[in-house]
Design an enzyme around this catalytic site. Structure first.
Site, mmCIF file in Angstrom:
data_model
loop_
_atom_site.group_PDB
_atom_site.id
_atom_site.type_symbol
_atom_site.label_atom_id
_atom_site.label_comp_id
_atom_site.label_asym_id
_atom_site.label_seq_id
_atom_site.Cartn_x
_atom_site.Cartn_y
_atom_site.Cartn_z
ATOM 1 N N CYS A 1 10.543 -4.557 -8.666
ATOM 2 C CA CYS A 1 11.665 -4.522 -7.709
ATOM 3 C C CYS A 1 12.610 -5.692 -8.000
ATOM 4 C CB CYS A 1 11.150 -4.556 -6.271
ATOM 5 S SG CYS A 1 10.019 -5.918 -5.896
ATOM 6 N N ASP B 1 3.044 -1.984 -10.417
ATOM 7 C CA ASP B 1 4.202 -2.562 -9.736
ATOM 8 C C ASP B 1 4.009 -4.070 -9.838
ATOM 9 O OD1 ASP B 1 6.283 -3.312 -8.136
ATOM 10 O OD2 ASP B 1 5.705 -2.121 -6.406
ATOM 11 N N GLY C 1 0.748 -1.239 0.000
ATOM 12 C CA GLY C 1 0.000 0.000 0.000
ATOM 13 C C GLY C 1 0.783 1.296 0.000
#
Length: 427
Positions: free
Chosen positions: A360, A307, A248
């Protein structure tokens, strides 16, 4: 063994369970930390169990290299685990040598499958103690297959610089709800403001006890993870879609910037944390449990942030287990998922709107290759290059193409590895 040393045995036994869980499967450590292994332990012992596990994971490559010549045959997994934890205490923790050895031998003696190996455990640890602390060659800190991939992508010097970060315990990065509050918060939290506005502090302990937590003035978010949302340049009143939103941090960034946010994640359980964080920060967003690829909703948005699920190899500073639980086949299978998610995300962008794709991951198949493929099949999108210093991106992370390849050594003190690219849908 003294009474003081015996007090730490349950913590060390819990650490053995944690380490085995971390090495057995992806997310194994997170699952283990949330179940019963530390239930009933006092806070000090729970902290010791987690700290011991993390130290062992950060130095695992060096530990295993030192153990290899000491083991004539492969021992049972728990014996190897105890030796790894014993070495972690001997060389990288503030534990007296005699306590590191005696507590490890005592744990081996407690269980029938390892009892007959307690003499071996004692002999190996005492031999290692005499040999002295092993050298930490960066190449030894990462799994060999991953290090070889980093060499191919970033050169030998780049691979070694990345791997050298593995052994370092990171400080904590925070994002201020109000960017204008960052300097005041840094003073409260004994930290510094990084380029882009993130706050870095060396404080330790329970986050809920830190200044300004209860008031909802900040949340935990690595400085690298905070950059992609900033690239959307959200203006108050715009609409934003955060795909794969949990836990979040990016949803909070978009909402705090004044956007009307829809946050999607396929995990209803993980979305509970998103909702809790929104409530603590006194921010609002529409939270939806759905698969981003198949979510049925005809709305389009001014800004879309994806993401995407990835190998997460860039997060090893806080999650060193990802290096050892990952497998070469994971990258190819995740790249296939990312293609579908990127196409779905693109369809939800308004003409003239922005799309930021990030992972990531340090692996080119999950970053650069994805964007090259996307732009080739979607002529309705154009890359919008990132400018120097934008969003707090380190200068070394901006590629000639205009996307970001953030490597863990690009910021003093470390930063999570990320790839991020910004596209605009042609009007």
């Amino acid at each position: 063994m003294s009474e003081h040393e015996d007090i730490g045995l349950p913590a060390r036994e819990a650490a053995a369970q944690f380490l085995e869980a971390a090495l057995s499967r992806r997310a194994g450590l997170d699952e283990a930390l949330s179940v019963s292994a530390t239930r009933g332990l006092p806070p000090r012992d729970r902290a010791l169990a987690r700290a011991l596990t993390m130290v062992a994971l950060r130095h695992l490559g060096v530990i295993d290299r030192a153990l290899a010549p000491k083991l004539q045959r492969e021992p049972p997994e728990r014996v190897r685990t105890l030796l790894r934890l014993g070495m972690a205490q001997l060389f990288w923790m503030d534990v007296p040598d005699h306590a590191a050895v005696s507590t490890t031998v005592a744990i081996a003696d407690r269980l029938k499958p390892t009892r007959s190996f307690k003499g071996l455990v004692n002999a190996i640890l005492r031999g290692l103690q005499r040999d002295g602390k092993p050298a930490e060659d960066p190449e030894a800190l990462a799994p060999s297959w991953l290090f070889a991939r980093w060499q191919a992508a970033f050169g030998d010097a780049g691979a070694r610089a990345i791997a050298a970060v593995i052994a370092n315990e990171p400080d904590t990065d925070l994002t201020a709800k109000d960017p204008a509050d960052a300097e005041a918060l840094a003073a409260l939290l004994e930290g510094t403001v990084l380029p882009g506005g993130s706050i870095r502090t060396a404080k330790r302990g329970d986050l809920a006890e830190w200044p300004a937590f209860a008031e909802g003035r900040w949340w935990v978010q690595d400085a690298g993870a905070a950059i992609p949302a900033r690239l959307l340049n959200i203006q108050p009143g715009q609409t934003a879609l955060d795909l794969c939103a949990a836990p979040g941090g990016k949803t909070l960034q978009l909402a705090a910037a004044g956007a009307s946010v829809v946050a999607i994640d396929r995990s209803a359980d993980r979305l509970k944390r998103v909702s809790e964080n929104l409530a603590r920060m006194d921010l609002t967003a529409e939270v939806v449990a759905a698969d981003a690829r198949s979510w049925i909703d005809k709305r389009t948005f001014d800004a879309v942030l994806l993401d995407a699920p990835c190998s997460a190899t860039g997060t090893f500073r806080r999650h060193p287990d990802v290096l050892w639980a990952a497998a070469p086949g994971d990258i190819a299978s995740l790249a296939g998922v990312q293609i579908g998610m990127l196409d779905s995300a693109a369809d939800r962008v308004k003409p003239g709107g922005r799309l930021v794709y990030c992972v990531c991951s340090l692996e080119p198949e999950e970053g650069e290759a994805q964007i090259r493929g996307f732009l080739a099949r979607r002529p309705d999108f154009a890359l919008e290059p990132v400018s120097a210093g934008e969003g707090g991106a380190p200068a070394d992370s901006i590629s000639a193409e205009g996307w970001l390849r953030i490597l863990p050594h690009h910021l003093e003190g470390g930063i999570d590895g990320f790839f991020a690219a910004r596209m605009v849908r042609r009007a």
